[in-house]
Design a protein around this motif. Structure first.
Motif, PDB file in Angstrom:
ATOM      1  N   LYS A  44     -15.364   6.680 -27.798  1.00 22.99           N
ATOM      2  CA  LYS A  44     -15.388   5.840 -28.667  1.00 22.99           C
ATOM      3  C   LYS A  44     -16.525   5.168 -29.160  1.00 22.99           C
ATOM      4  N   THR A  45     -17.417   5.166 -28.141  1.00 25.21           N
ATOM      5  CA  THR A  45     -18.851   4.580 -28.283  1.00 25.21           C
ATOM      6  C   THR A  45     -19.578   5.662 -28.933  1.00 25.21           C
ATOM      7  N   ALA A  46     -19.526   7.128 -28.749  1.00 24.88           N
ATOM      8  CA  ALA A  46     -20.265   8.024 -29.283  1.00 24.88           C
ATOM      9  C   ALA A  46     -19.790   8.143 -30.726  1.00 24.88           C
ATOM     10  N   THR A  47     -20.249   8.250 -32.096  1.00 24.17           N
ATOM     11  CA  THR A  47     -19.904   8.468 -32.954  1.00 24.17           C
ATOM     12  C   THR A  47     -19.767   9.859 -33.452  1.00 24.17           C
ATOM     13  N   THR A  48     -20.615  10.869 -32.530  1.00 21.84           N
ATOM     14  CA  THR A  48     -20.663  12.193 -32.874  1.00 21.84           C
ATOM     15  C   THR A  48     -20.155  12.858 -31.465  1.00 21.84           C
ATOM     16  N   ASP A  49     -19.535  14.082 -31.467  1.00 17.22           N
ATOM     17  CA  ASP A  49     -19.204  14.794 -30.307  1.00 17.22           C
ATOM     18  C   ASP A  49     -20.248  14.649 -29.157  1.00 17.22           C
ATOM     19  N   PHE A  50     -20.162  13.877 -27.980  1.00 18.98           N
ATOM     20  CA  PHE A  50     -21.215  13.833 -27.327  1.00 18.98           C
ATOM     21  C   PHE A  50     -21.275  15.340 -26.351  1.00 18.98           C
ATOM     22  N   SER A  51     -20.447  16.057 -26.353  1.00 19.57           N
ATOM     23  CA  SER A  51     -20.655  17.351 -25.729  1.00 19.57           C
ATOM     24  C   SER A  51     -21.524  18.365 -26.469  1.00 19.57           C
ATOM     25  N   THR A  52     -22.279  17.967 -27.665  1.00 27.28           N
ATOM     26  CA  THR A  52     -23.192  18.573 -28.321  1.00 27.28           C
ATOM     27  C   THR A  52     -24.538  18.208 -28.258  1.00 27.28           C
ATOM     28  N   SER A  53     -25.528  18.929 -28.384  1.00 26.38           N
ATOM     29  CA  SER A  53     -26.804  18.223 -28.352  1.00 26.38           C
ATOM     30  C   SER A  53     -27.147  17.187 -29.414  1.00 26.38           C
ATOM     31  N   THR A  54     -26.370  17.537 -30.606  1.00 28.23           N
ATOM     32  CA  THR A  54     -26.705  16.627 -31.602  1.00 28.23           C
ATOM     33  C   THR A  54     -25.969  15.319 -31.207  1.00 28.23           C
ATOM     34  N   GLY A  55     -24.776  15.178 -30.761  1.00 28.13           N
ATOM     35  CA  GLY A  55     -24.140  14.119 -30.399  1.00 28.13           C
ATOM     36  C   GLY A  55     -24.867  13.291 -29.393  1.00 28.13           C
ATOM     37  N   LYS A  56     -25.554  13.895 -28.305  1.00 30.96           N
ATOM     38  CA  LYS A  56     -26.507  13.189 -27.281  1.00 30.96           C
ATOM     39  C   LYS A  56     -27.602  12.426 -27.812  1.00 30.96           C
ATOM     40  N   PHE A  57     -28.306  13.187 -29.056  1.00 37.52           N
ATOM     41  CA  PHE A  57     -29.447  12.753 -29.469  1.00 37.52           C
ATOM     42  C   PHE A  57     -28.901  11.406 -30.346  1.00 37.52           C
ATOM     43  N   LYS A  58     -27.710  11.710 -31.116  1.00 40.06           N
ATOM     44  CA  LYS A  58     -27.248  10.539 -31.943  1.00 40.06           C
ATOM     45  C   LYS A  58     -26.977   9.208 -31.254  1.00 40.06           C
ATOM     46  N   LEU A  59     -26.226   9.536 -30.032  1.00 46.44           N
ATOM     47  CA  LEU A  59     -25.877   8.308 -29.218  1.00 46.44           C
ATOM     48  C   LEU A  59     -27.179   7.539 -28.865  1.00 46.44           C
ATOM     49  N   TYR A  60     -28.209   8.456 -27.940  1.00 43.03           N
ATOM     50  CA  TYR A  60     -29.392   7.644 -27.654  1.00 43.03           C
ATOM     51  C   TYR A  60     -29.904   6.967 -28.785  1.00 43.03           C
ATOM     52  N   ASN A  61     -30.063   7.563 -30.194  1.00 46.88           N
ATOM     53  CA  ASN A  61     -30.898   6.878 -31.040  1.00 46.88           C
ATOM     54  C   ASN A  61     -29.979   5.677 -31.780  1.00 46.88           C
ATOM     55  N   ASP A  62     -28.705   5.597 -31.524  1.00 39.57           N
ATOM     56  CA  ASP A  62     -27.895   4.490 -31.774  1.00 39.57           C
ATOM     57  C   ASP A  62     -28.351   3.351 -31.028  1.00 39.57           C
ATOM     58  N   PHE A  63     -28.513   3.638 -29.782  1.00 38.97           N
ATOM     59  CA  PHE A  63     -28.626   2.676 -28.789  1.00 38.97           C
ATOM     60  C   PHE A  63     -30.217   2.105 -28.910  1.00 38.97           C
ATOM     61  N   ASN A 120     -15.078  10.045 -18.990  1.00 44.83           N
ATOM     62  CA  ASN A 120     -14.918   9.221 -20.389  1.00 44.83           C
ATOM     63  C   ASN A 120     -15.801   7.914 -20.331  1.00 44.83           C
ATOM     64  N   ALA A 121     -16.871   7.738 -19.714  1.00 43.22           N
ATOM     65  CA  ALA A 121     -17.316   6.622 -19.426  1.00 43.22           C
ATOM     66  C   ALA A 121     -18.986   6.561 -19.745  1.00 43.22           C
ATOM     67  N   LEU A 122     -19.425   5.500 -20.401  1.00 42.28           N
ATOM     68  CA  LEU A 122     -20.756   5.239 -20.849  1.00 42.28           C
ATOM     69  C   LEU A 122     -21.090   3.846 -20.084  1.00 42.28           C
ATOM     70  N   ILE A 181      -3.764  -3.274 -23.526  1.00 40.80           N
ATOM     71  CA  ILE A 181      -4.700  -3.806 -24.623  1.00 40.80           C
ATOM     72  C   ILE A 181      -5.627  -2.648 -25.163  1.00 40.80           C
ATOM     73  N   GLY A 182      -5.692  -1.632 -24.281  1.00 38.27           N
ATOM     74  CA  GLY A 182      -6.730  -0.495 -24.819  1.00 38.27           C
ATOM     75  C   GLY A 182      -8.059  -0.603 -24.301  1.00 38.27           C
ATOM     76  N   ALA A 183      -8.837   0.483 -23.890  1.00 38.63           N
ATOM     77  CA  ALA A 183      -9.778   0.405 -23.304  1.00 38.63           C
ATOM     78  C   ALA A 183     -11.135  -0.457 -23.942  1.00 38.63           C
ATOM     79  N   VAL A 184     -11.120  -0.398 -25.420  1.00 38.00           N
ATOM     80  CA  VAL A 184     -12.084  -0.732 -26.177  1.00 38.00           C
ATOM     81  C   VAL A 184     -12.010  -2.354 -26.211  1.00 38.00           C
ATOM     82  N   VAL A 185     -11.143  -2.817 -26.307  1.00 37.32           N
ATOM     83  CA  VAL A 185     -10.636  -4.359 -26.480  1.00 37.32           C
ATOM     84  C   VAL A 185     -10.731  -5.066 -25.101  1.00 37.32           C
ATOM     85  N   PHE A 186     -10.226  -4.279 -24.041  1.00 41.32           N
ATOM     86  CA  PHE A 186     -10.380  -4.933 -22.660  1.00 41.32           C
ATOM     87  C   PHE A 186     -11.992  -4.776 -22.088  1.00 41.32           C
ATOM     88  N   LEU A 187     -12.602  -3.655 -22.302  1.00 37.85           N
ATOM     89  CA  LEU A 187     -13.992  -3.713 -21.842  1.00 37.85           C
ATOM     90  C   LEU A 187     -14.674  -4.640 -22.788  1.00 37.85           C
TER      91      LEU A 187
END
Length: 370
Positions: free
Chosen positions: A104-123, A172-174, A18-24
């Protein structure tokens, strides 16, 4: 858990279908829902003072810990139990909120500083809708090699603590956690981060790699449900008890099934009906599952064969509830579509990982009767 009880490498393979997003089942809202529902009351920690290293098993992770950390059980407001770790006399209470696919949770590439900042602020933005959020790391910082952490303080009435996010690019886990703190918050943060540095995270893959998740959370957590006499034949026919905080029980025999509310009461509160059973790709196709999913399960899980994957189409005929036959009003007219994947844990028993194809609900069972 001793050496004889180590986790299987087979892992939680329902996610492949069923895929990771649906299952989790975890979006940011899901974290809030769980967070808002935990109520710690009576607990049963191991309070023996010892230097022995122990392991706390969670969904897709395990944490090594020693005293003064101990493991305990609390209750959610819905009555379900929640395992957690406590430091000394509840100076710190740490419990897991959930796990999701990082990519799938990060809307911007998490490997970048921008991606890390964006994911933090989304939460932070979402948690801030229901909690009083303050301070925080502002982004993700390195915890260990390829693993990062972020945190923020919360206040709910007189209760204070931190919300944590642990991101593993390698896996690939959050993961999300929360604490309830009754000591200096800076000392608490230091102790919690020490635990996180001793955490092993299982790998989550994206849909291109079939959503495989290597964890045996239910199998380990509900070991008491699989004690006593067990079945030994790796076939769908027999009796299956749920691995959860309930007593649900299935029996399959010669095309007839029973689904009981309690394994300890077989004369009331049950469904009865007929079923057709198919294996492998032939069965999967009958309920709309692509054959490539079955190929991936077999390829990625040592010990799993195509014949270990059962598709059941069940037709309920009768429902008995409270001693009364309520088939005419409560039965419904649709068939049930389910996929069971059987996992052999050797002397520990046979596990059935069940997917309800129509609802995407998953359940996990141990075979107690052949």
């Amino acid at each position: 858990m001793n050496n004889e009880e180590k986790k299987s490498h087979v892992g939680l393979i329902i996610g492949i279908i069923i895929g990771a997003v649906v299952f989790l089942g975890l979006c940011i809202f899901g974290i809030i829902t769980i967070f808002g529902s935990v109520l710690f009351g009576k607990n049963t920690p191991n309070t023996t003072v010892t230097d022995e290293e122990k392991t706390f098993y969670g969904e897709s992770f395990e944490i090594k810990y020693k005293y003064p950390w101990t493991e305990a059980n609390g209750k959610l407001t819905n009555g379900e139990e929640q395992k957690y770790l406590k430091y000394k006399n509840n100076d710190i209470v740490l419990y897991a909120l959930g796990t999701s696919d990082l990519s799938k949770t990060a809307t911007t590439d998490f490997s970048t500083s921008t991606g890390k900042f964006k994911l933090y602020n989304d939460f932070r933005e979402y948690w801030g809708r229901t909690e009083n959020i303050s301070n925080g790391t502002g982004t993700f910082f390195t915890l260990t090699d390829k693993t990062y952490y972020a945190s923020m303080d919360y206040t709910r009435g007189k209760v204070t603590g931190k919300l944590y996010l642990i991101a593993s690019e390698e896996n690939n886990a959050l993961l999300s956690f929360t604490t309830q703190v009754n000591i200096d918050k800076y000392n608490a943060d230091e102790e919690v981060l020490k635990l996180f540095k001793n955490m092993n995270i299982s790998t989550l893959y994206d849909d291109e790699l079939s959503g495989y998740l290597d964890t045996m959370s239910n199998w380990n957590t509900y070991k008491t449900a699989r004690s006593g006499e067990l079945g030994s034949k790796k076939t769908i026919e027999g009796g299956w008890r749920i691995l959860a905080n309930s007593e649900e029980y299935w029996t399959f025999k010669k095309g007839e099934f029973y689904y009981y509310k309690s394994v300890n009461e077989l004369n009331d509160n049950y469904y009865q009906g007929t079923y057709k059973v198919y294996t492998g790709k032939t069965g999967a196709a009958k309920v709309g599952i692509e054959s490539s999913k079955i190929d991936n399960i077999v390829a990625k899980n040592k010990g799993i064969k195509e014949t270990d994957i059962y598709t059941l189409i069940l037709t309920p005929k009768k429902i008995i509830s409270g001693g009364e036959d309520k088939s005419s009003t409560n039965l419904g007219s649709e068939d049930w579509h389910m996929v069971w994947i059987l996992v052999d844990h050797g002397k520990e028993g046979i596990e059935g990982q069940m997917l309800n194809v129509k609802t995407a609900d998953t359940s996990y069972y141990v075979k107690v009767k052949d």
